[in-house]
Write a protein that holds these residues in place. Structure first.
Motif, PDB file in Angstrom:
ATOM      1  N   HIS A   8       0.908  -1.056  -0.045  1.00 25.84           N
ATOM      2  CA  HIS A   8      -0.083  -0.069  -0.071  1.00 25.84           C
ATOM      3  C   HIS A   8       0.737   1.350   0.100  1.00 25.84           C
ATOM      4  O   HIS A   8       1.658   1.451  -0.923  1.00 25.84           O
ATOM      5  CB  HIS A   8      -1.004  -0.094   1.319  1.00 25.84           C
ATOM      6  N   ALA A   9       0.947   2.177   1.054  1.00 28.67           N
ATOM      7  CA  ALA A   9       1.736   3.345   0.994  1.00 28.67           C
ATOM      8  C   ALA A   9       2.874   2.968   1.834  1.00 28.67           C
ATOM      9  O   ALA A   9       3.698   3.933   2.138  1.00 28.67           O
ATOM     10  CB  ALA A   9       0.968   4.376   1.415  1.00 28.67           C
ATOM     11  N   ASP A  23       5.016   5.444   6.462  1.00 28.68           N
ATOM     12  CA  ASP A  23       3.455   5.234   6.725  1.00 28.68           C
ATOM     13  C   ASP A  23       3.190   3.671   7.090  1.00 28.68           C
ATOM     14  O   ASP A  23       2.644   3.037   6.211  1.00 28.68           O
ATOM     15  CB  ASP A  23       2.717   5.631   5.424  1.00 28.68           C
ATOM     16  N   HIS A  71      -2.232   4.065   6.885  1.00 29.21           N
ATOM     17  CA  HIS A  71      -0.989   4.576   6.837  1.00 29.21           C
ATOM     18  C   HIS A  71      -0.205   4.604   8.320  1.00 29.21           C
ATOM     19  O   HIS A  71       0.795   4.693   8.436  1.00 29.21           O
ATOM     20  CB  HIS A  71      -0.936   6.329   6.484  1.00 29.21           C
ATOM     21  N   HIS A 125      -6.521  16.055   0.048  1.00 30.48           N
ATOM     22  CA  HIS A 125      -6.851  14.779   0.003  1.00 30.48           C
ATOM     23  C   HIS A 125      -8.368  14.441  -0.542  1.00 30.48           C
ATOM     24  O   HIS A 125      -9.175  13.951   0.067  1.00 30.48           O
ATOM     25  CB  HIS A 125      -6.616  14.160   1.395  1.00 30.48           C
ATOM     26  N   VAL A 137      -3.107  16.589   5.049  1.00 32.46           N
ATOM     27  CA  VAL A 137      -2.089  15.488   4.711  1.00 32.46           C
ATOM     28  C   VAL A 137      -0.939  16.205   4.339  1.00 32.46           C
ATOM     29  O   VAL A 137      -0.836  17.133   4.077  1.00 32.46           O
ATOM     30  CB  VAL A 137      -2.544  14.695   3.516  1.00 32.46           C
ATOM     31  N   ASP A 155      -0.726  11.294   0.530  1.00 34.36           N
ATOM     32  CA  ASP A 155      -2.050  11.292  -0.027  1.00 34.36           C
ATOM     33  C   ASP A 155      -2.601  12.470  -0.629  1.00 34.36           C
ATOM     34  O   ASP A 155      -3.452  13.419   0.003  1.00 34.36           O
ATOM     35  CB  ASP A 155      -3.194  10.600   0.889  1.00 34.36           C
ATOM     36  N   THR A 156      -2.511  12.797  -1.991  1.00 34.54           N
ATOM     37  CA  THR A 156      -2.793  13.944  -2.527  1.00 34.54           C
ATOM     38  C   THR A 156      -3.491  13.426  -3.734  1.00 34.54           C
ATOM     39  O   THR A 156      -3.048  12.746  -4.426  1.00 34.54           O
ATOM     40  CB  THR A 156      -1.931  14.999  -2.467  1.00 34.54           C
ATOM     41  N   ASN A 177       0.853   8.351  -4.352  1.00 33.40           N
ATOM     42  CA  ASN A 177      -0.077   7.434  -3.927  1.00 33.40           C
ATOM     43  C   ASN A 177      -1.357   7.450  -4.828  1.00 33.40           C
ATOM     44  O   ASN A 177      -2.094   8.422  -4.818  1.00 33.40           O
ATOM     45  CB  ASN A 177      -0.644   7.844  -2.555  1.00 33.40           C
ATOM     46  N   THR A 190      -7.412  10.208  -3.940  1.00 32.80           N
ATOM     47  CA  THR A 190      -5.837   9.985  -4.124  1.00 32.80           C
ATOM     48  C   THR A 190      -5.816   9.750  -5.603  1.00 32.80           C
ATOM     49  O   THR A 190      -6.822  10.017  -6.425  1.00 32.80           O
ATOM     50  CB  THR A 190      -5.326   8.767  -3.697  1.00 32.80           C
ATOM     51  N   HIS A 212       0.337   2.373  -3.403  1.00 32.15           N
ATOM     52  CA  HIS A 212      -1.143   2.722  -2.870  1.00 32.15           C
ATOM     53  C   HIS A 212      -2.004   2.062  -3.704  1.00 32.15           C
ATOM     54  O   HIS A 212      -3.199   2.585  -3.863  1.00 32.15           O
ATOM     55  CB  HIS A 212      -1.339   4.215  -2.741  1.00 32.15           C
ATOM     56  N   CYS A 219      -9.780   1.862  -2.923  1.00 28.00           N
ATOM     57  CA  CYS A 219      -8.701   1.927  -3.983  1.00 28.00           C
ATOM     58  C   CYS A 219      -9.213   1.538  -5.135  1.00 28.00           C
ATOM     59  O   CYS A 219      -9.021   0.192  -5.455  1.00 28.00           O
ATOM     60  CB  CYS A 219      -7.308   1.678  -3.720  1.00 28.00           C
TER      61      CYS A 219
END
Length: 250
Positions: A8-9, A23, A71, A125, A137, A155-156, A177, A190, A212, A219
């Motif tokens: 993931h992250a 994270d 995270h 985010h 974030v 996370d953006t 991400n 994200t 991510h 997701c």
């Protein structure tokens, strides 16, 4: 520099003589319910941690971009040694102190640790009301002599904040991400395929690493989806999309 996607992250970096864990979400597969108001009800995370020789319980430094449970989780809080130095965004430090961590540094703008400079960046985010509800974030830019400038965007979505960070720091390596995380209402929170493509066009000479994906139920953009979209945009092979446990050196 070595960078490894754990899951993931969660990242492992060997940078400027430091071993850095980013994270950490260390829970077993299906330990957490699905995020509510999302397109499916699959429990999280969807996969276990990969088998790897990396001892990610013994880093020299922790970076937590924000404290959403994908995270920073209870498993990380319980398993990691409490005296490991930890960098976070301002306002999150009480969470780590309450968990027993004794060396917590909120980074407002910059912080130097063992000759590595860490600069905190911001992001969005999501958009509109959902973006506001998701809270603050952060990302981090790492710089050290002899190492590539590395930007962990956090996370953006693609917006003014990461665009400004790319212009300011001119990173050689950018970790995004992706996953197009979303709820039943609103836009992704994200980056999705178009966002990743926009970053590549904004930083054509940088090495992009998209993570991510394929672990958390909201997701919706998978690794395969992202690769297919980038190929359609004539960007095939220009973004690294690692599997869990895969690593790169720059």
């Amino acid at each position: 520099m070595k960078i490894q996607l754990i899951r993931h992250a969660t990242l492992w970096l060997e940078y400027g003589g430091l071993k850095i864990l980013v994270d950490p979400m260390l829970m077993d597969a299906e330990s957490m319910p699905a995020f509510p108001n999302t397109p499916n009800e699959l429990r999280n995370p969807g996969v276990n941690l990969p088998e790897t020789e990396t001892d990610y319980l013994k880093p020299d430094l922790l970076i937590v971009t924000h404290t959403h449970p994908d995270h920073w989780d209870e498993a990380a809080a319980n398993q990691l040694q409490k005296d490991i130095p930890l960098l976070c965004q301002p306002g999150d430090e009480p969470i780590f102190i309450k968990a027993g961590f004794t060396d917590v540094t909120p980074v407002d703008v910059e912080h130097e640790h063992h000759s590595v400079r860490f600069s905190r960046t911001s992001g969005q985010h999501g958009t509109g009301e959902i973006g506001q509800r998701m809270g603050k974030v952060s990302g981090f830019v790492l710089e050290a002599d002899g190492e590539p400038v590395t930007y962990i965007a956090g996370d953006t979505i693609w917006c003014d904040e990461p665009a400004t960070a790319i212009k300011q720091y001119k990173p050689d390596v950018i970790v995004l991400n992706a996953g197009g995380a979303r709820f039943l209402q609103g836009d992704p929170i994200t980056m999705d395929g178009p966002d990743v493509a926009a970053v590549k066009r904004a930083a054509p000479s940088a090495h992009l690493i998209a993570v991510h994906m394929d672990a958390i139920n909201h997701c919706m953009t998978t690794r395969a989806d992202l690769a297919a979209y980038l190929a359609k945009e004539q960007l095939e092979g220009q973004v690294l999309i690692p599997m869990d446990g895969e690593s790169f050196e720059f």
